[in-house]
Design an enzyme around this catalytic site. Structure first.
Site, mmCIF file in Angstrom:
data_model
loop_
_atom_site.group_PDB
_atom_site.id
_atom_site.type_symbol
_atom_site.label_atom_id
_atom_site.label_comp_id
_atom_site.label_asym_id
_atom_site.label_seq_id
_atom_site.Cartn_x
_atom_site.Cartn_y
_atom_site.Cartn_z
ATOM 1 N N ALA A 27 0.829 -1.208 0.000
ATOM 2 C CA ALA A 27 0.000 0.000 0.000
ATOM 3 C C ALA A 27 0.858 1.249 0.000
ATOM 4 O O ALA A 27 0.655 2.160 -0.790
ATOM 5 C CB ALA A 27 -0.934 -0.012 1.198
ATOM 6 N N VAL A 74 -1.317 3.517 5.991
ATOM 7 C CA VAL A 74 -0.288 2.773 5.274
ATOM 8 C C VAL A 74 -0.927 1.663 4.426
ATOM 9 O O VAL A 74 -0.501 1.405 3.303
ATOM 10 C CB VAL A 74 0.739 2.194 6.276
ATOM 11 C CG1 VAL A 74 1.613 1.134 5.622
ATOM 12 C CG2 VAL A 74 1.604 3.322 6.847
ATOM 13 N N GLU A 75 -1.951 1.012 4.947
ATOM 14 C CA GLU A 75 -2.544 -0.128 4.253
ATOM 15 C C GLU A 75 -3.397 0.272 3.054
ATOM 16 O O GLU A 75 -3.371 -0.395 2.027
ATOM 17 C CB GLU A 75 -3.389 -0.956 5.227
ATOM 18 C CG GLU A 75 -2.584 -1.661 6.304
ATOM 19 C CD GLU A 75 -1.690 -2.774 5.754
ATOM 20 O OE1 GLU A 75 -1.956 -3.261 4.641
ATOM 21 O OE2 GLU A 75 -0.723 -3.141 6.440
ATOM 22 N N SER A 76 -4.200 1.322 3.226
ATOM 23 C CA SER A 76 -5.121 1.657 2.128
ATOM 24 C C SER A 76 -5.200 3.159 1.873
ATOM 25 O O SER A 76 -6.135 3.623 1.255
ATOM 26 C CB SER A 76 -6.521 1.117 2.414
ATOM 27 O OG SER A 76 -7.117 1.834 3.482
#
Ligand code: CA
Length: 415
Positions: A19, A143-145
């Protein structure tokens, strides 16, 4: 992507900082809508169909109802682009400095502050219930999406069955596919809404199906654990539930930037923990303020002498359970600190392998873009986009098009 300890991470073997990395390399896209899956066409494939027929028998034998199976595989298919991505996972050569620059870019910090404000009430309730700070949950989300703006658009059943049939990591993906069917059987989401990354990481916090089944929670109480919805409440609570179940200690820090004295010879490593008193007597201090109370700490300096060092506490190891990469955990932790109002790191990273500092790399990107060779986001990270812009400029200027940044090239650009 070459991270140590991948097999124990939440994503298993999967792409480390996908991501952050993709968000750093691609332009635009701040809308909340999940994009359509036009880039991931399903194609007829007799081998895949035969494999699915066998898999459906195995799934039925394990108690997945015929109705769930029929709905899951209606319209599902083989996605060649997923296999291309699996084969072309690049070796991640980005430095910690690159990771931090991407994770805490001005744009991401600004998105993060807005997201914290927008979801402040729900994050406060999540923090109360699970003991994980709102900023840490927000940082994982960021950070992930990219705060929900890049949740993944690939149909999960198609992606996982493609990878399971392909067989390079067949057992792992068959397990994930089975877990995805259980999610559908439980009614948390419909097959049409069950989208994710090319490798099956789903929703705001990019859970793989087995992690979802073990840790996801229905925070808003509507009877479904919905990490895919525009409303991120269930996803944020699920990430907190996962960290808490992994051993997060409420009220304790994850790390603090450390000043290492000249001539320090005591060694590094997050597992080589010592008491704070021992660190003090070794001359290791926080770069700002007193050392926080968090029990024993390890000292790490991922990029070597003369670059930022960190005293890392127990909770740092818990961030690593989300993704077993120190660069990942430092990116999440530092983004959380920045969202809490802390400043940038005190210690700089110095010049890179090409002799350029972060500020000079940013200037290089600005200069290229100003001259009509789009270098993408001005983040100081020399990725494929910047290299292409350098080559484009070099070709136009009659220089050897090697795409390599340098001080001499920057001086040339300055004219
Ligand atoms: Ca719910």
């Amino acid at each position: 992507m070459g991270f140590a300890g991948r097999q124990v991470s939440r994503r298993g073997f999967m792409s480390g900082l996908a991501a952050v990395g993709l968000a750093g390399c691609q332009a635009g896209g701040t809308g909340l809508a999940v994009r359509p899956s036009a880039a991931w066409p399903r194609v007829p494939d007799a081998g895949w169909q035969a494999w699915v027929a066998g898999f459906r028998r195995r799934a039925a034998a394990r108690g997945i109802p015929a109705r769930t199976l029929a709905a899951a595989f209606r319209g599902a298919g083989y996605i060649p682009a997923v296999i291309e991505r699996d084969r072309n996972q690049f070796q991640d050569r980005r430095s910690l400095e690159d990771y931090l620059a991407i994770a805490t870019s001005d744009e991401r910090l600004s998105l993060g502050r807005a997201a914290l404000a927008r979801q402040g009430r729900v994050l406060a309730r999540v923090e109360t219930q699970f003991g994980v700070p709102a900023e840490v949950i927000a940082a994982i989300w960021g950070v992930e999406s990219r705060f929900g703006t890049r949740r993944g658009e690939v149909p999960v059943i198609s992606a996982l069955s493609t990878l399971a049939y392909d067989g390079r990591r067949g057992r792992f993906f068959e397990n994930q596919l089975m877990a995805a069917l259980k999610i559908l059987q439980q009614g948390d989401v419909t097959p049409a809404r069950m989208t994710g990354s090319w490798a099956g990481a789903m929703g705001h916090t990019q859970f793989i199906p087995t992690t979802f089944n073990a840790y996801a929670v229905d925070f808003d109480g509507d009877g479904r654990r919905d990490i895919w919805a525009n409303d991120p409440g269930d996803a944020l609570a699920s990430a907190a539930a996962y960290l808490r179940a992994s051993g997060w200690r409420p009220g304790q820090p994850w790390a603090v930037e450390a000043g290492v004295p000249d001539g320090y010879s005591g060694g590094f490593g997050r597992r080589a923990t010592r008491s704070l008193a021992a660190w003090r007597s070794a001359g290791v201090q926080a770069t700002r303020g007193p050392l926080p109370q968090g029990g024993a700490a390890g000292l790490i300096q991922p990029q070597g002498a003369g670059t930022p060092a960190f005293l890392v506490f127990h909770n740092f190891n818990i961030l690593l359970k989300y993704n077993a990469s120190e660069k990942y955990a430092l990116s999440v932790g530092h983004l959380a600190d920045r969202l809490s109002g802390a400043g940038a790191l005190v210690q700089g990273f110095g010049p890179d392998e090409h002799g350029l500092t972060l500020l000079q790399r940013k200037e290089l990107q600005r200069q290229l873009t100003a001259r009509g060779h789009d270098a993408g986001a001005v983040d100081g990270v020399i990725g494929k986009g910047t290299e292409a812009a350098i080559r484009s400029y070099q070709r136009a200027a009659g220089l050897p098009a090697d795409g390599v940044p340098s001080l001499a090239f920057l001086q040339h650009l300055r004219g």
